[in-house]
Write a protein that holds these residues in place. Structure first.
Motif, PDB file in Angstrom:
ATOM      1  N   LEU B  16      34.619 -53.105 -11.242  1.00 41.06           N
ATOM      2  CA  LEU B  16      34.228 -54.133 -10.278  1.00 41.06           C
ATOM      3  C   LEU B  16      32.763 -53.989  -9.885  1.00 41.06           C
ATOM      4  O   LEU B  16      32.061 -54.985  -9.703  1.00 41.06           O
ATOM      5  N   THR B  17      32.306 -52.718  -9.775  1.00 43.13           N
ATOM      6  CA  THR B  17      30.921 -52.520  -9.380  1.00 43.13           C
ATOM      7  C   THR B  17      29.977 -53.078 -10.443  1.00 43.13           C
ATOM      8  O   THR B  17      28.879 -53.535 -10.115  1.00 43.13           O
ATOM      9  N   ALA B  18      30.413 -53.054 -11.710  1.00 44.58           N
ATOM     10  CA  ALA B  18      29.573 -53.607 -12.777  1.00 44.58           C
ATOM     11  C   ALA B  18      29.200 -55.053 -12.457  1.00 44.58           C
ATOM     12  O   ALA B  18      28.057 -55.471 -12.640  1.00 44.58           O
ATOM     13  N   LEU B  19      30.177 -55.779 -11.938  1.00 44.77           N
ATOM     14  CA  LEU B  19      29.938 -57.185 -11.569  1.00 44.77           C
ATOM     15  C   LEU B  19      28.887 -57.287 -10.464  1.00 44.77           C
ATOM     16  O   LEU B  19      27.940 -58.068 -10.552  1.00 44.77           O
ATOM     17  N   PHE B  20      29.067 -56.423  -9.429  1.00 40.04           N
ATOM     18  CA  PHE B  20      28.144 -56.495  -8.289  1.00 40.04           C
ATOM     19  C   PHE B  20      26.747 -56.019  -8.679  1.00 40.04           C
ATOM     20  O   PHE B  20      25.753 -56.557  -8.195  1.00 40.04           O
ATOM     21  N   VAL B  21      26.694 -54.987  -9.555  1.00 42.62           N
ATOM     22  CA  VAL B  21      25.385 -54.508  -9.999  1.00 42.62           C
ATOM     23  C   VAL B  21      24.639 -55.646 -10.678  1.00 42.62           C
ATOM     24  O   VAL B  21      23.448 -55.863 -10.451  1.00 42.62           O
ATOM     25  N   ASN B  22      25.375 -56.411 -11.488  1.00 42.85           N
ATOM     26  CA  ASN B  22      24.719 -57.523 -12.192  1.00 42.85           C
ATOM     27  C   ASN B  22      24.243 -58.593 -11.218  1.00 42.85           C
ATOM     28  O   ASN B  22      23.128 -59.085 -11.321  1.00 42.85           O
ATOM     29  N   MET B  23      25.099 -58.934 -10.234  1.00 42.97           N
ATOM     30  CA  MET B  23      24.735 -60.033  -9.323  1.00 42.97           C
ATOM     31  C   MET B  23      23.676 -59.604  -8.324  1.00 42.97           C
ATOM     32  O   MET B  23      22.644 -60.259  -8.184  1.00 42.97           O
ATOM     33  N   LEU B  24      23.914 -58.474  -7.616  1.00 42.12           N
ATOM     34  CA  LEU B  24      22.974 -58.056  -6.578  1.00 42.12           C
ATOM     35  C   LEU B  24      21.694 -57.497  -7.181  1.00 42.12           C
ATOM     36  O   LEU B  24      20.620 -57.622  -6.594  1.00 42.12           O
ATOM     37  N   GLY B  25      21.805 -56.886  -8.391  1.00 43.69           N
ATOM     38  CA  GLY B  25      20.621 -56.334  -9.041  1.00 43.69           C
ATOM     39  C   GLY B  25      19.601 -57.403  -9.355  1.00 43.69           C
ATOM     40  O   GLY B  25      18.403 -57.143  -9.427  1.00 43.69           O
ATOM     41  N   ARG B  26      20.068 -58.649  -9.565  1.00 43.38           N
ATOM     42  CA  ARG B  26      19.128 -59.750  -9.793  1.00 43.38           C
ATOM     43  C   ARG B  26      18.300 -60.033  -8.543  1.00 43.38           C
ATOM     44  O   ARG B  26      17.135 -60.404  -8.634  1.00 43.38           O
ATOM     45  N   VAL B  27      18.946 -59.869  -7.371  1.00 41.39           N
ATOM     46  CA  VAL B  27      18.241 -60.131  -6.114  1.00 41.39           C
ATOM     47  C   VAL B  27      17.199 -59.050  -5.876  1.00 41.39           C
ATOM     48  O   VAL B  27      16.030 -59.340  -5.656  1.00 41.39           O
ATOM     49  N   SER B  28      17.650 -57.802  -5.932  1.00 46.07           N
ATOM     50  CA  SER B  28      16.706 -56.705  -5.729  1.00 46.07           C
ATOM     51  C   SER B  28      17.179 -55.497  -6.510  1.00 46.07           C
ATOM     52  O   SER B  28      18.364 -55.162  -6.490  1.00 46.07           O
ATOM     53  N   ARG B  29      16.225 -54.836  -7.193  1.00 49.37           N
ATOM     54  CA  ARG B  29      16.585 -53.664  -8.007  1.00 49.37           C
ATOM     55  C   ARG B  29      17.067 -52.507  -7.142  1.00 49.37           C
ATOM     56  O   ARG B  29      17.714 -51.589  -7.627  1.00 49.37           O
ATOM     57  N   SER B  30      16.737 -52.545  -5.845  1.00 50.39           N
ATOM     58  CA  SER B  30      17.063 -51.390  -5.003  1.00 50.39           C
ATOM     59  C   SER B  30      18.561 -51.292  -4.738  1.00 50.39           C
ATOM     60  O   SER B  30      19.033 -50.258  -4.287  1.00 50.39           O
ATOM     61  N   TYR B  31      19.333 -52.350  -5.060  1.00 50.27           N
ATOM     62  CA  TYR B  31      20.782 -52.261  -4.864  1.00 50.27           C
ATOM     63  C   TYR B  31      21.456 -51.446  -5.964  1.00 50.27           C
ATOM     64  O   TYR B  31      22.568 -50.971  -5.795  1.00 50.27           O
ATOM     65  N   VAL B  32      20.775 -51.331  -7.126  1.00 47.47           N
ATOM     66  CA  VAL B  32      21.454 -50.780  -8.299  1.00 47.47           C
ATOM     67  C   VAL B  32      21.888 -49.331  -8.071  1.00 47.47           C
ATOM     68  O   VAL B  32      23.054 -48.982  -8.260  1.00 47.47           O
ATOM     69  N   ALA B  33      20.921 -48.484  -7.628  1.00 41.89           N
ATOM     70  CA  ALA B  33      21.221 -47.052  -7.532  1.00 41.89           C
ATOM     71  C   ALA B  33      22.373 -46.747  -6.576  1.00 41.89           C
ATOM     72  O   ALA B  33      23.318 -46.049  -6.962  1.00 41.89           O
ATOM     73  N   PRO B  34      22.352 -47.267  -5.323  1.00 40.45           N
ATOM     74  CA  PRO B  34      23.478 -46.931  -4.430  1.00 40.45           C
ATOM     75  C   PRO B  34      24.819 -47.438  -4.949  1.00 40.45           C
ATOM     76  O   PRO B  34      25.835 -46.732  -4.816  1.00 40.45           O
ATOM     77  N   LEU B  35      24.823 -48.626  -5.568  1.00 41.16           N
ATOM     78  CA  LEU B  35      26.094 -49.150  -6.088  1.00 41.16           C
ATOM     79  C   LEU B  35      26.641 -48.252  -7.193  1.00 41.16           C
ATOM     80  O   LEU B  35      27.821 -47.886  -7.184  1.00 41.16           O
ATOM     81  N   VAL B  36      25.772 -47.897  -8.157  1.00 39.96           N
ATOM     82  CA  VAL B  36      26.236 -47.090  -9.292  1.00 39.96           C
ATOM     83  C   VAL B  36      26.720 -45.729  -8.804  1.00 39.96           C
ATOM     84  O   VAL B  36      27.832 -45.283  -9.141  1.00 39.96           O
ATOM     85  N   LEU B  37      25.883 -45.063  -7.984  1.00 36.42           N
ATOM     86  CA  LEU B  37      26.260 -43.724  -7.538  1.00 36.42           C
ATOM     87  C   LEU B  37      27.484 -43.776  -6.628  1.00 36.42           C
ATOM     88  O   LEU B  37      28.360 -42.906  -6.713  1.00 36.42           O
ATOM     89  N   GLY B  38      27.563 -44.807  -5.778  1.00 33.73           N
ATOM     90  CA  GLY B  38      28.721 -44.933  -4.901  1.00 33.73           C
ATOM     91  C   GLY B  38      30.005 -45.092  -5.691  1.00 33.73           C
ATOM     92  O   GLY B  38      31.000 -44.394  -5.442  1.00 33.73           O
ATOM     93  N   ALA B  39      29.994 -46.009  -6.677  1.00 29.01           N
ATOM     94  CA  ALA B  39      31.207 -46.263  -7.459  1.00 29.01           C
ATOM     95  C   ALA B  39      31.625 -45.019  -8.217  1.00 29.01           C
ATOM     96  O   ALA B  39      32.808 -44.644  -8.231  1.00 29.01           O
ATOM     97  N   LEU B  40      30.652 -44.335  -8.857  1.00 27.72           N
ATOM     98  CA  LEU B  40      31.016 -43.179  -9.668  1.00 27.72           C
ATOM     99  C   LEU B  40      31.418 -42.000  -8.781  1.00 27.72           C
ATOM    100  O   LEU B  40      32.321 -41.227  -9.146  1.00 27.72           O
TER     101      LEU B  40
END
Lengths: 129, 492
Positions: B16-40
């Motif tokens: 599910l986080t893959a989906l959010f990384v794709n959507m929110l990552g388009r808005v700002s790259r700074s969302y990527v790291a917390p989402l990935v690390l949080g999910a894993l």
């Protein structure tokens, strides 16, 4: 000879899939053009899809859409409907093969932009320089 | 959240986080790291919960969507798959700490795309170790492969070409597997592994069953790069973006070996494989022997650190395949322990290589000179990983190799024992050559070398992995007794 033909005709669907698979396999291994390799891969996958589908077929059977009331009364007569499961499985396999083809085509585009050709020999020549 | 479907959360978090990384990552790259690390991070914690539940209450099966097996898809959580879940999620977590700065440097602006594929790949790997359905396994295998093709093609230069070759070889492998499953389906009318395993012995091992086994095994060998079928791996793994190599190199081949174990023992059964066909069994040990020796020799010829590591991966595949086919419990526990250890050793070496690549750029041997001065902590961790690959106690690599050698002696396959010792020797040469280059040689032009380590976010997981190698090495006795003995298939 008679006997040999009888063996082939009895299971001709499987023989067809073997022939088709070998054509695809040859294209994947033997051809030097990357697009031809990809098409060979598609033929290879199609052969397997056809094998699964033909495994579900039965002589004189109908499509597996049944009348609910009849089934509740008499149960399903398995010999009268084709097996739907291989078809359903192959829907998934087709999706997989389409997505692999899509990824491969995108990568081929990148390769073409990088080297200006899709012939393996010419690419290797350019890499050698 | 109940404990009976905790494993679904392990899998769902990255998916599910893959989906959010794709959507929110388009808005700002700074969302990527917390989402990935949080999910894993969540996945790692939840998978530890799954493991402790399995050890506590025994293995269980879970039917997705409540369709009863054999029609529905069954997930099987036994000690082995729970152990693999912990391994996958923790390796992925450690790798992503280091992958984040690498991707920001190498694939700037594409972080959200990269990590979408990255997370789907992790979810696919987790699905693979849980599934109890032969066709579901094919679909998940292709999910992991397609994401890997994409990740590798994101590299520079020759990477797309390497990825295309991998697509062709990988598709042949997957199609062979599917063909084997087709044969099994025509024979038994079922796709559920446990169901097939019940029906197969009644059929009395005819030619169709042997063909199915052949197709499935050859398909998996292509995917795991067992020696004669390894051609795609060195280019694909060494040209992949560093961030992708960090995840793919430790996990893909190891999970495929797990799949081979699963298919061999959950579908065909030890009796059919080893007792009825002893010739195949000893032939396989010989093939693994050849794989170990040839891949080790090929590794000697490489002049680039990452390429050398890829050939070592191929040799290690030979270790594990041989260990599984030794057909005794010591060999099999050694192989399973080596799956865990090798994933961590490869992770440690690739993390060190990533840290070096971050600072130095190229990984050719000539550029490694004077590295002990420049990056002492990275090189210390690299040395621990290298010692583990060679098999020097008390690192983890020694203990799994010890089990494999004991298994080889027990089975009387001396050629396999000799190959293991030979490969250790070659590994020693390989790594001491690098250590010599990095330690003793002096850099000609710059007399004074500045100390410049990789950023802390890359060093942290590296040090942790190196420490884990020693901890697992010292704790391998309890690990084997507590988990791996439980994970062995019935009959061992």
């Amino acid at each position: 000879m008679e006997q040999f033909l009888a063996i082939i005709i009895a299971k001709y669907n499987y023989w067809l899939y073997v022939v088709l698979m070998m054509i695809g396999f040859y294209a994947m291994i033997g051809k030097r053009n990357l697009v031809k390799k990809l098409i060979g891969m598609n033929i290879f996958q199609t052969a397997i899809i056809l094998m699964f589908v033909s495994a579900g077929a039965k002589y004189g059977a109908k499509i597996p859409i049944l009348n609910k009331h009849e089934v509740l009364e008499h149960g399903v007569r398995a010999a009268q409907v084709v097996n739907p499961l291989p078809h359903v499985l192959m829907l998934t396999a087709i999706v997989v093969s389409v997505s692999v083809t899509g990824v491969a085509l995108a990568i081929l585009q990148r390769i073409y932009r990088e080297y200006g050709t899709l012939e393996e020999d010419e690419i290797l020549e350019k890499l050698g320089r | 959240m109940t404990t009976s479907n905790l494993h679904m959360y392990v899998l769902a978090a990255p998916l599910l986080t893959a989906l959010f990384v794709n959507m929110l990552g388009r808005v700002s790259r700074s969302y990527v790291a917390p989402l990935v690390l949080g999910a894993l991070g969540f996945s790692t914690l939840a998978s530890l919960g799954v493991l402790s539940r399995v050890l506590d209450q025994g293995s269980y099966s879970y039917t997705v969507g409540n369709w009863a097996p054999p029609m529905g898809i069954e997930l099987i959580i036994d000690p082995l798959s729970a152990l693999m879940l912990v391994l996958i999620s923790s390796v992925a977590l450690l790798a992503s700490f280091s992958a984040l700065p690498m991707v920001a440097k190498e694939q700037a602006g594409k972080e959200h795309l990269f990590f979408t594929l990255y997370l789907i790949l992790i979810a696919g790997l987790m699905g693979l170790v849980m599934t109890g359905d032969a066709f579901n396994l094919y679909v998940l295998l292709e999910i992991t492969s397609i994401t890997t093709y994409g990740l590798i093609a994101m590299g520079k230069g020759r990477a797309p070409l390497a990825s295309f070759n991998y697509i062709i070889m990988g598709s042949i492998g997957a199609c062979f597997y599917l063909l084997g499953v087709g044969y099994l389906y025509i024979l038994t009318g079922s796709l559920n592994m446990a169901d097939i395993a019940q029906i197969l012995p009644q059929l009395g091992g005819d030619a169709a069953m042997a063909t199915a086994l052949c197709f499935i095994l050859v398909g998996l060998w292509i995917k795991m790069a067992l020696f004669p079928l390894h051609g795609w791996l060195p280019n694909a793994y060494s040209l992949a973006p560093t961030g992708a190599g960090l995840l793919v190199a430790p996990l893909m081949t190891k999970v495929t070996i797990y799949l081979m174990v699963r298919v061999m023992f959950s579908i065909f059964g030890a009796d059919y494989l080893f007792v009825q066909n002893p010739l195949v069994q000893s032939g396989m040990v010989w093939l693994a022997t050849a794989a170990i020796i040839c891949a080790s020799c090929l590794a000697l010829a490489q002049r680039n650190l990452k390429r050398m590591l890829t050939y070592i991966i191929i040799a290690e595949v030979g270790y594990m395949v041989g260990g599984v086919w030794l057909a005794n419990s010591t060999g099999l526990s050694g192989a399973i322990l080596h799956i865990v250890n090798d994933a961590l050793m490869t992770l440690c070496l690739f993390l060190a290589a990533a840290a070096i690549a971050y600072r130095v750029g190229s990984l050719d041997f000539d550029n490694l000179q004077g590295l002990y001065k420049r990056m002492p902590i990275t090189m210390a961790a690299f040395t621990v990983g290298a010692f583990s690959m060679i098999g020097i106690p008390p690192t983890a690599g020694f203990f799994s190799k010890w089990y494999l050698i004991l298994g080889g002696i027990e089975a009387g396959h001396w050629e396999y024992v000799v190959a293991l010792l030979f490969s250790s020797l070659i590994n020693a040469i390989l790594f001491f050559r690098i250590i010599a280059i990095a330690y003793f040689r002096k850099e000609g032009d710059h007399a004074r070398l500045q100390r410049e380590e990789a950023p802390l976010i890359m060093q942290g997981p590296l040090i942790l992995t190196a420490a884990t190698l020693i901890v697992i090495g010292l704790g391998s006795g309890p690990l084997v007794r507590g988990i791996i003995k439980l994970a062995l298939p019935v009959g061992f």
